[in-house]
Design a protein around this motif. Structure first.
Motif, PDB file in Angstrom:
ATOM      1  N   ILE A 172     -11.789 -35.187  14.648  1.00  0.00           N
ATOM      2  CA  ILE A 172     -12.161 -35.029  15.927  1.00  0.00           C
ATOM      3  C   ILE A 172     -11.498 -36.349  17.011  1.00  0.00           C
ATOM      4  O   ILE A 172     -11.379 -36.120  17.970  1.00  0.00           O
ATOM      5  N   ALA A 173     -11.542 -37.715  16.591  1.00  0.00           N
ATOM      6  CA  ALA A 173     -10.707 -38.508  17.156  1.00  0.00           C
ATOM      7  C   ALA A 173     -10.068 -38.705  17.933  1.00  0.00           C
ATOM      8  O   ALA A 173      -9.037 -38.570  18.908  1.00  0.00           O
ATOM      9  N   ARG A 174      -8.473 -38.330  16.839  1.00  0.00           N
ATOM     10  CA  ARG A 174      -7.360 -38.038  17.033  1.00  0.00           C
ATOM     11  C   ARG A 174      -6.676 -36.477  18.632  1.00  0.00           C
ATOM     12  O   ARG A 174      -6.141 -36.832  19.405  1.00  0.00           O
ATOM     13  N   ARG A 175      -7.830 -35.678  17.794  1.00  0.00           N
ATOM     14  CA  ARG A 175      -7.633 -34.398  19.127  1.00  0.00           C
ATOM     15  C   ARG A 175      -8.090 -34.665  20.384  1.00  0.00           C
ATOM     16  O   ARG A 175      -7.706 -34.300  21.273  1.00  0.00           O
ATOM     17  N   ASP A 176      -9.756 -35.539  20.377  1.00  0.00           N
ATOM     18  CA  ASP A 176      -9.958 -35.687  21.812  1.00  0.00           C
ATOM     19  C   ASP A 176     -10.574 -37.163  21.516  1.00  0.00           C
ATOM     20  O   ASP A 176     -11.825 -37.566  21.365  1.00  0.00           O
ATOM     21  N   PRO A 177      -9.883 -38.116  21.976  1.00  0.00           N
ATOM     22  CA  PRO A 177     -10.357 -39.761  21.418  1.00  0.00           C
ATOM     23  C   PRO A 177     -11.025 -39.957  22.856  1.00  0.00           C
ATOM     24  O   PRO A 177     -11.794 -41.086  22.505  1.00  0.00           O
ATOM     25  N   GLU A 178     -11.172 -39.234  24.402  1.00  0.00           N
ATOM     26  CA  GLU A 178     -12.150 -39.802  25.281  1.00  0.00           C
ATOM     27  C   GLU A 178     -13.286 -39.354  25.229  1.00  0.00           C
ATOM     28  O   GLU A 178     -14.286 -39.626  26.332  1.00  0.00           O
ATOM     29  N   LEU A 179     -13.540 -38.318  23.772  1.00  0.00           N
ATOM     30  CA  LEU A 179     -15.070 -38.173  23.568  1.00  0.00           C
ATOM     31  C   LEU A 179     -15.551 -39.698  23.679  1.00  0.00           C
ATOM     32  O   LEU A 179     -15.034 -40.243  22.669  1.00  0.00           O
ATOM     33  N   LEU A 193     -20.967 -30.896  20.510  1.00  0.00           N
ATOM     34  CA  LEU A 193     -19.381 -29.856  20.579  1.00  0.00           C
ATOM     35  C   LEU A 193     -19.157 -28.259  20.081  1.00  0.00           C
ATOM     36  O   LEU A 193     -20.355 -27.595  19.464  1.00  0.00           O
TER      37      LEU A 193
END
Ligand code: ARG
Length: 586
Positions: A172-179, A193
């Motif tokens: 999930i961090a790879r897909r959306d590191p800005e979270l 989410l």
């Protein structure tokens, strides 16, 4: 009271009077009904111990028992077997006690506190057929234990604390590191989410494959798991969402199987007790250091194979499936005060449980008086003899499997012209129940350790040894009762049997208590499945021969109605113990 216990007691006394151990008096249902209804084979082993000829002992027992007027025939056969038949009077009297008892003759045994660990679904994964078997078998064992009077809890033991969690986090961090979950300095509320179990399920194999290929990725997942377990706030918040999404889907699946749990705990539940547990084990000198990891030696002098030490904590301090299982035993024993733990899990985890149980004994977490049992089961196979898969070769989702069996039930119902003129919603509800009966009985009629072929055509049939056949039999008996009541008939005391089919039905009906007790003793619901089928078969034979509405003797007619009623009660109970519901009409 139970018939076989009663008979065993009577024969036990005879053995005792002959100076032998009363345990030799055990009476069982005859393998040769042509020679007698029951048999007692204790003279043979007794002879070895007493150093006397077996036939002489058997004759002695026969002579003693024959003075008892309750037996129609007691005779000696072969090297020292005793064949026994009851008088019809005695049989009717025994069965009357069953009919009069709201528990149908099943004594409430001194209760133990039992916990059944079954289901065992995981975060981010649909339940597969292995979880299905665990669920069906575990639910049945829980029902049986409860009916026998045990204080019984069922726990879903959710797989929610291992490396799969770290993998999902890094993905999930790879897909959306800005979270904000990934920002260690973040303070404030975390966003919700919009992920479904399907999303997670699609994600998991990708990241898991990457971890398998790429050591750096695997290391990232390991660290994320470790930090999650250590309590990193963003990871915990994300974990909670992943947990809840998965749990909601699993709860829905369990509900559609008609299965409930008392506890929805998981591997994560015991996290906070792991450190103190390891400290205690450390102080007790049970834990050793091994290459930075902490282990418990669990080998025993007479081990044939190699028994490596049990890994409690990895060298980085991270915890494993084994660790949470050990801490869970502690929780179940100390906090939940359980005396018997039954783990209904695939046979392929045998080694894992062997290790965990040994470690629990070594560490004093489960003293010897606490029962620890791995209730292992085999696989449900497809036509290729391998664990069942979809046509495309993937894992079959539980939801799709349930749709499949419901559809098969619908087709069978219309072929057999059953319930066709009922309102749509009732017909759908019947199809649902019949589909589940097909699935559950198809599973439970096999001994749990055997692998079986998932043969939906056979399972869903209204003929043969199937769930739908038994369900339909019960519904038919319900309508027989209704018709008889409408005709103004009522139940009366049992009279001695006058027909062979009537006698056979009575003999089967009287066996209920020991069948249920045995099924629990052996942790084997297939005994109940087998017996339910016997009962339905004997009933149908009886009903063909004995025409209740046309019977002229009112006492016999009333007695027959009691037999019908008792058959119905037993059948409904047996099906309930298998987790199978009986519709009101079909
Ligand atoms: N989650 C595990 C699996 O999918 C099953 C859990 C069984 N119970 C236990 N206490 N280990 O294989």
């Amino acid at each position: 009271m139970s018939l076989l216990n009663d008979l065993s007691r009577i024969f036990g006394i005879a053995f005792e009077q002959a100076g032998l151990d009363p345990a030799f008096g055990a009476v069982v249902v005859s393998q040769r009904p042509d020679l007698g209804q029951f048999q007692c084979n204790g003279a043979l082993p007794a002879a070895k111990i007493a150093g006397r000829p077996p036939r002489e002992i058997a004759q002695d027992i026969v002579d003693r028992v024959q003075r008892d007027g309750r037996f129609g025939a007691v005779s000696l056969a072969g090297p020292g077997f005793i064949n026994i038949s009851l008088t019809d009077d005695f049989l009717a009297g025994e069965l009357q006690l069953v009919a009069d008892d709201p528990r149908l003759g099943v004594p409430e045994i001194p209760a133990s506190r039992v916990l059944v660990d079954y289901g065992g679904p995981n975060v981010a994964k649909e339940m597969h057929v292995g979880h299905l078997r665990a669920t069906i078998i575990g639910d049945s064992l829980k029902r049986i234990a409860r009916f026998l009077g045990h204080d019984t809890l069922g726990d879903a033991h959710f797989g929610d604390w291992g490396t799969q969690m770290g993998m999902l986090i890094i993905e999930i961090a790879r897909r959306d590191p800005e979270l904000p979950f990934f920002d260690p300095d973040y303070v404030g509320a975390y966003p919700t989410l919009s992920l479904t179990l399907d999303d997670l399920e699609a994600m998991y194999p990708l990241v898991s494959a990457r971890c398998a290929e790429d050591a750096e990725e695997a290391e990232r997942a390991r660290i994320a798991t470790f930090e999650l377990q250590q309590g990193r706030p963003g990871y915990r918040a994300l974990w909670q969402q992943l947990h809840d999404i998965s749990m909601a889907a699993h709860r829905r699946d369990f509900a559609s199987l008609g299965v409930e749990f008392d506890l929805w705990n998981g591997e994560s539940t015991v996290h906070d007790r792991i450190e103190p547990m390891i400290e205690r084990l450390d102080r007790a000198g049970v834990v050793e250091e091994s290459e930075g990891a902490r282990v418990i030696g669990i080998d025993e002098p007479d081990d044939k194979g190699d028994m490596p030490p049990f890994l409690v904590a990895k060298s980085d301090g991270g915890f494993l499936y084994s660790t949470t299982d050990l801490a869970t035993i502690e929780e179940r024993v100390d906090d939940l005060r359980r005396q018997l733990l039954l783990y209904v899990v695939d046979a392929r985890q045998s080694f894992h449980f062997e290790q965990v149980f040994r470690a629990a004994r070594r560490g004093g977490i489960a003293p010897v008086d606490i029962g620890l049992e791995h209730i292992k089961f085999g696989t449900m196979n497809g036509p290729d003899g391998k664990p069942f898969q979809t046509r495309k070769g993937g894992v079959l989702k539980l939801r799709d499997l349930i749709s499949m069996v419901t559809e098969a039930a619908q087709i069978r119902l219309s072929e057999a012209d059953i319930a066709q003129d009922y309102p749509d919603d009732e017909r759908a509800e019947i199809a649902r129940k019949v589909g589940l009966a097909a699935l559950k009985f198809g599973d439970l009629s096999n001994h749990r350790t055997s692998n079986y072929l998932f043969d939906l055509d056979r399972f869903a049939s209204f003929e043969g040894k199937t769930g739908p056949y038994l369900q339909y039999s019960a519904v038919r008996i319900k309508s027989i009762m209704r018709n008889a009541e409408e005709a103004g008939l009522s139940r009366g005391s049992l009279v001695p049997a006058g027909f062979e089919t009537e006698r056979n039905l009575m003999l089967v009906l009287a066996r209920l208590p020991e069948v249920i007790e045995r099924a629990f003793e052996l942790r084997a619901p297939n005994h109940i499945a087998e017996y339910a089928y016997d009962l339905a078969t004997q009933f149908n034979r009886f009903y063909e021969e004995c025409h209740i509405l046309r019977e002229e003797d009112p006492a016999r007619q009333a007695s027959w109605l009691t037999l019908v009623d008792l058959t119905l009660k037993e059948l409904i109970l047996l099906l309930d113990l298998l987790g199978i519901e009986v519709p009101d009409r079909m």
